[in-house]
Design a protein around this motif. Structure first.
Motif, PDB file in Angstrom:
ATOM      1  N   GLY A   1      98.836  77.924 109.123  1.00 36.58           N
ATOM      2  CA  GLY A   1     100.232  78.091 109.692  1.00 36.58           C
ATOM      3  C   GLY A   1     100.963  79.284 109.649  1.00 36.58           C
ATOM      4  O   GLY A   1     100.572  80.101 108.420  1.00 36.58           O
ATOM      5  N   ILE A   2     101.657  79.725 110.483  1.00 35.25           N
ATOM      6  CA  ILE A   2     102.497  80.881 110.403  1.00 35.25           C
ATOM      7  C   ILE A   2     104.125  80.432 110.555  1.00 35.25           C
ATOM      8  O   ILE A   2     104.427  80.130 111.449  1.00 35.25           O
ATOM      9  CB  ILE A   2     101.987  81.794 111.501  1.00 35.25           C
ATOM     10  CG1 ILE A   2     100.523  82.443 111.143  1.00 35.25           C
ATOM     11  CG2 ILE A   2     103.071  83.017 111.676  1.00 35.25           C
ATOM     12  CD1 ILE A   2     100.067  83.235 112.269  1.00 35.25           C
ATOM     13  N   PHE A   3     105.026  81.095 109.554  1.00 38.29           N
ATOM     14  CA  PHE A   3     106.316  80.803 109.261  1.00 38.29           C
ATOM     15  C   PHE A   3     106.963  82.316 109.364  1.00 38.29           C
ATOM     16  O   PHE A   3     106.622  82.972 108.666  1.00 38.29           O
ATOM     17  CB  PHE A   3     106.457  80.181 108.171  1.00 38.29           C
ATOM     18  CG  PHE A   3     107.948  79.728 107.993  1.00 38.29           C
ATOM     19  CD1 PHE A   3     108.454  78.652 107.960  1.00 38.29           C
ATOM     20  CD2 PHE A   3     108.892  80.807 107.530  1.00 38.29           C
ATOM     21  CE1 PHE A   3     109.805  78.051 107.731  1.00 38.29           C
ATOM     22  CE2 PHE A   3     110.460  80.542 107.421  1.00 38.29           C
ATOM     23  CZ  PHE A   3     110.739  79.068 107.384  1.00 38.29           C
ATOM     24  N   ASP A   4     107.725  82.573 110.543  1.00 38.95           N
ATOM     25  CA  ASP A   4     108.199  83.861 110.691  1.00 38.95           C
ATOM     26  C   ASP A   4     109.597  83.792 111.281  1.00 38.95           C
ATOM     27  O   ASP A   4     109.700  82.814 112.371  1.00 38.95           O
ATOM     28  CB  ASP A   4     107.243  84.661 111.562  1.00 38.95           C
ATOM     29  CG  ASP A   4     107.350  86.212 111.149  1.00 38.95           C
ATOM     30  OD1 ASP A   4     108.399  86.662 111.451  1.00 38.95           O
ATOM     31  OD2 ASP A   4     106.507  87.010 110.548  1.00 38.95           O
ATOM     32  N   ASN A   5     110.462  84.689 111.025  1.00 37.36           N
ATOM     33  CA  ASN A   5     111.715  84.675 111.585  1.00 37.36           C
ATOM     34  C   ASN A   5     111.533  85.822 112.890  1.00 37.36           C
ATOM     35  O   ASN A   5     112.489  85.836 113.609  1.00 37.36           O
ATOM     36  CB  ASN A   5     112.947  85.110 110.650  1.00 37.36           C
ATOM     37  CG  ASN A   5     113.091  86.310 110.064  1.00 37.36           C
ATOM     38  OD1 ASN A   5     112.135  87.098 110.605  1.00 37.36           O
ATOM     39  ND2 ASN A   5     113.898  86.605 109.301  1.00 37.36           N
ATOM     40  N   LEU A   6     110.556  86.390 113.016  1.00 35.26           N
ATOM     41  CA  LEU A   6     110.349  87.418 114.402  1.00 35.26           C
ATOM     42  C   LEU A   6     111.303  88.588 114.104  1.00 35.26           C
ATOM     43  O   LEU A   6     111.609  89.271 115.116  1.00 35.26           O
ATOM     44  CB  LEU A   6     110.437  86.839 115.438  1.00 35.26           C
ATOM     45  CG  LEU A   6     109.429  85.656 115.779  1.00 35.26           C
ATOM     46  CD1 LEU A   6     109.566  84.816 116.905  1.00 35.26           C
ATOM     47  CD2 LEU A   6     108.129  86.177 115.337  1.00 35.26           C
ATOM     48  N   SER A   7     111.887  88.822 112.983  1.00 35.19           N
ATOM     49  CA  SER A   7     112.809  89.994 112.925  1.00 35.19           C
ATOM     50  C   SER A   7     112.004  91.316 113.107  1.00 35.19           C
ATOM     51  O   SER A   7     112.580  92.178 113.596  1.00 35.19           O
ATOM     52  CB  SER A   7     113.750  89.927 111.433  1.00 35.19           C
ATOM     53  OG  SER A   7     112.758  89.898 110.380  1.00 35.19           O
ATOM     54  N   SER A   8     110.710  91.399 112.296  1.00 32.94           N
ATOM     55  CA  SER A   8     110.004  92.511 112.531  1.00 32.94           C
ATOM     56  C   SER A   8     108.655  91.904 113.298  1.00 32.94           C
ATOM     57  O   SER A   8     108.021  92.954 113.742  1.00 32.94           O
ATOM     58  CB  SER A   8     109.887  93.237 111.242  1.00 32.94           C
ATOM     59  OG  SER A   8     109.328  92.467 110.238  1.00 32.94           O
ATOM     60  N   GLY A   9     108.337  91.018 112.622  1.00 31.58           N
ATOM     61  CA  GLY A   9     106.997  90.398 113.393  1.00 31.58           C
ATOM     62  C   GLY A   9     107.052  89.900 114.903  1.00 31.58           C
ATOM     63  O   GLY A   9     108.193  89.676 115.329  1.00 31.58           O
ATOM     64  N   LEU A  10     105.914  90.029 115.497  1.00 34.16           N
ATOM     65  CA  LEU A  10     105.811  89.296 117.119  1.00 34.16           C
ATOM     66  C   LEU A  10     105.038  88.184 117.278  1.00 34.16           C
ATOM     67  O   LEU A  10     104.172  88.013 116.721  1.00 34.16           O
ATOM     68  CB  LEU A  10     105.115  90.687 117.626  1.00 34.16           C
ATOM     69  CG  LEU A  10     105.472  92.077 117.496  1.00 34.16           C
ATOM     70  CD1 LEU A  10     104.566  93.172 118.110  1.00 34.16           C
ATOM     71  CD2 LEU A  10     107.021  92.330 118.274  1.00 34.16           C
ATOM     72  N   ARG A  11     106.091  87.512 118.174  1.00 27.79           N
ATOM     73  CA  ARG A  11     105.317  86.199 118.494  1.00 27.79           C
ATOM     74  C   ARG A  11     104.161  86.312 119.212  1.00 27.79           C
ATOM     75  O   ARG A  11     102.929  85.469 119.026  1.00 27.79           O
ATOM     76  CB  ARG A  11     106.277  85.613 119.755  1.00 27.79           C
ATOM     77  CG  ARG A  11     105.843  84.079 120.084  1.00 27.79           C
ATOM     78  CD  ARG A  11     105.799  83.091 118.764  1.00 27.79           C
ATOM     79  NE  ARG A  11     105.598  81.805 119.007  1.00 27.79           N
ATOM     80  CZ  ARG A  11     104.304  81.395 119.225  1.00 27.79           C
ATOM     81  NH1 ARG A  11     103.290  82.290 119.033  1.00 27.79           N
ATOM     82  NH2 ARG A  11     104.061  80.167 119.680  1.00 27.79           N
ATOM     83  N   SER A  12     103.981  87.352 119.947  1.00 26.99           N
ATOM     84  CA  SER A  12     102.657  87.913 120.848  1.00 26.99           C
ATOM     85  C   SER A  12     101.699  88.046 119.570  1.00 26.99           C
ATOM     86  O   SER A  12     100.340  88.037 120.001  1.00 26.99           O
ATOM     87  CB  SER A  12     102.722  89.037 121.445  1.00 26.99           C
ATOM     88  OG  SER A  12     103.100  90.322 120.987  1.00 26.99           O
ATOM     89  N   ASN A  13     101.731  88.248 118.320  1.00 20.79           N
ATOM     90  CA  ASN A  13     100.749  88.501 117.467  1.00 20.79           C
ATOM     91  C   ASN A  13     100.174  87.343 116.655  1.00 20.79           C
ATOM     92  O   ASN A  13      99.189  87.093 116.254  1.00 20.79           O
ATOM     93  CB  ASN A  13     101.415  89.271 116.131  1.00 20.79           C
ATOM     94  CG  ASN A  13     101.448  90.742 116.370  1.00 20.79           C
ATOM     95  OD1 ASN A  13     100.915  91.152 117.266  1.00 20.79           O
ATOM     96  ND2 ASN A  13     102.375  91.489 115.537  1.00 20.79           N
ATOM     97  N   VAL A  14     101.072  86.127 117.063  1.00 26.64           N
ATOM     98  CA  VAL A  14     100.470  84.820 116.570  1.00 26.64           C
ATOM     99  C   VAL A  14      99.001  84.218 117.400  1.00 26.64           C
ATOM    100  O   VAL A  14      99.333  84.048 118.622  1.00 26.64           O
ATOM    101  CB  VAL A  14     101.573  83.701 116.386  1.00 26.64           C
ATOM    102  CG1 VAL A  14     101.148  82.548 116.053  1.00 26.64           C
ATOM    103  CG2 VAL A  14     102.856  84.314 115.812  1.00 26.64           C
ATOM    104  N   ASN A  15      98.067  84.036 116.599  1.00 24.34           N
ATOM    105  CA  ASN A  15      96.847  83.678 117.320  1.00 24.34           C
ATOM    106  C   ASN A  15      97.136  82.208 117.793  1.00 24.34           C
ATOM    107  O   ASN A  15      97.746  81.426 117.102  1.00 24.34           O
ATOM    108  CB  ASN A  15      95.941  83.616 116.485  1.00 24.34           C
ATOM    109  CG  ASN A  15      94.485  83.206 117.166  1.00 24.34           C
ATOM    110  OD1 ASN A  15      94.205  82.311 117.254  1.00 24.34           O
ATOM    111  ND2 ASN A  15      93.727  84.335 117.019  1.00 24.34           N
ATOM    112  N   ASP A  16      96.689  81.982 118.934  1.00 17.36           N
ATOM    113  CA  ASP A  16      96.800  80.485 119.760  1.00 17.36           C
ATOM    114  C   ASP A  16      96.133  79.571 118.706  1.00 17.36           C
ATOM    115  O   ASP A  16      96.466  78.509 118.874  1.00 17.36           O
ATOM    116  CB  ASP A  16      96.016  80.614 120.981  1.00 17.36           C
ATOM    117  CG  ASP A  16      96.839  81.595 121.882  1.00 17.36           C
ATOM    118  OD1 ASP A  16      97.822  81.657 121.815  1.00 17.36           O
ATOM    119  OD2 ASP A  16      96.249  81.833 123.262  1.00 17.36           O
TER     120      ASP A  16
END
Length: 328
Positions: free
Chosen positions: A28-43
């Motif tokens: 599971g990945i929990f992120d506010n995407l302030s610096s992380g990228l949604r495109s980085n999240v593996n399907d």
């Protein structure tokens, strides 16, 4: 194993997720995407958008039941931490305490902290081992040390166990090319070198070339991000086996100078990479290299992907893949 990564859409978190997914663990990945990228999240990973300062949201996701929580959701720019200490205290300290207390309320007993060599400050001896004095020279390093101290107390007072991984300089990208998202506004040396090679920046500033080192430029311990990611998997297995609490360095144990990185980058990219040599920065040590012997003895971990060539080659491939996006 069910593993929840807070800050898992960021540079290091993405690589950690890949290592767990390669084992067919539930991630599971929990992120506010302030610096992380949604495109980085593996399907293959579950995604939860949220902020670690949101107690209700954190607890809601933790109650889904996880074997291990990994905390990678801290702000990490040392210079910025000195200018914006409130931002860093709220996220890195208060946010971390939210995660720890949320884990205890939700019955999650195993916690891995993404910590930093910044807890040590200027080295009083080399290589730096885990017994080295902790005297952070920036507020970022203090926030990491503060969280480590709280983990130690909670582990004594509650049925709660942790591993704190003190990273040295994370670098490189997945060798199989599965992670192509670049960090936003990078401040570290290697991404800056890549930006000069890509034509985004005009030149690289080298702070000092008169240190007592092999070529006069500063020496640091760079560890490939895949090696770091493997360290998290080993730490999760360590906790699941009930082996107790642990604080270890993750470093290559070999120093690379700024000039070595620059020379290697010029060779691999085929670009001139203009560099200007300027005065030293106050507080910058000549050399900082880790001892990772405890990580080897306790986890069986060692850096296997951290040659300067591998680090530069994997990073350049990602910058080349993003070249059109990077063009001004």
């Amino acid at each position: 194993m069910k593993v929840l990564l807070f800050g898992g859409a960021g540079y290091i978190g993405t690589h950690v997720a890949l290592e767990f997914l390669d084992r067919n663990d539930t991630v599971g990945i929990f992120d506010n995407l302030s610096s992380g990228l949604r495109s980085n999240v593996n399907d293959q990973a579950l995604f939860y958008e949220g902020d670690i300062q949101d107690k209700d949201r954190v607890l809601q996701v933790l109650k889904e039941g996880w074997d291990v929580v990994i905390h990678l959701a801290a702000f990490k720019a040392a210079g910025e931490s000195m200018l914006k200490p409130i931002k860093y205290s709220q996220n890195n300290i208060s946010g971390s305490l939210n995660l720890i207390t949320g884990c205890i309320k939700a019955g999650v007993k195993n916690f891995i902290l993404s910590s930093s060599a910044a807890v040590y400050g200027e080295p009083s001896y080399l290589p730096v081992d885990e017994n080295h004095p902790k005297n952070p020279t920036n507020y970022y390093g203090y926030t990491k040390l503060c969280v480590e101290e709280n983990l130690k107390w909670y582990a004594q007072l509650k049925d709660f166990h942790y591993v704190s991984l003190r990273y040295f300089n994370a670098a490189g990208y997945d060798e199989r090319g599965r992670m192509l998202g670049l960090e936003n506004n990078p401040a570290n040396l290697i991404p800056v070198v890549m930006e000069v090679a890509s034509g985004i920046r005009p030149n690289l500033l080298v702070f000092g070339n008169d240190y007592d080192t092999v070529d006069g430029t500063g020496v640091r311990d760079y560890v490939h991000v895949t090696d770091l990611a493997k360290g998290h998997v080993l730490a999760a297995d360590y906790l699941n086996a009930g082996k107790g609490n642990l604080v270890v360095n993750l470093g290559s144990e070999e120093g690379l100078s700024v000039q070595q990185i620059l020379d290697t980058a010029r060779k691999i990219t085929g670009k001139p990479i203009d560099a200007q040599y300027v005065e030293r920065r106050a507080g910058d040590p000549a050399k900082l290299v880790a001892s990772s012997q405890l990580a080897y003895k306790s986890l069986g971990w060692k850096a296997e992907h951290s040659s300067v060539e591998t680090i530069i080659q994997t990073t350049w491939k990602v910058y080349q893949a993003n070249q059109k996006k990077l063009e001004p």
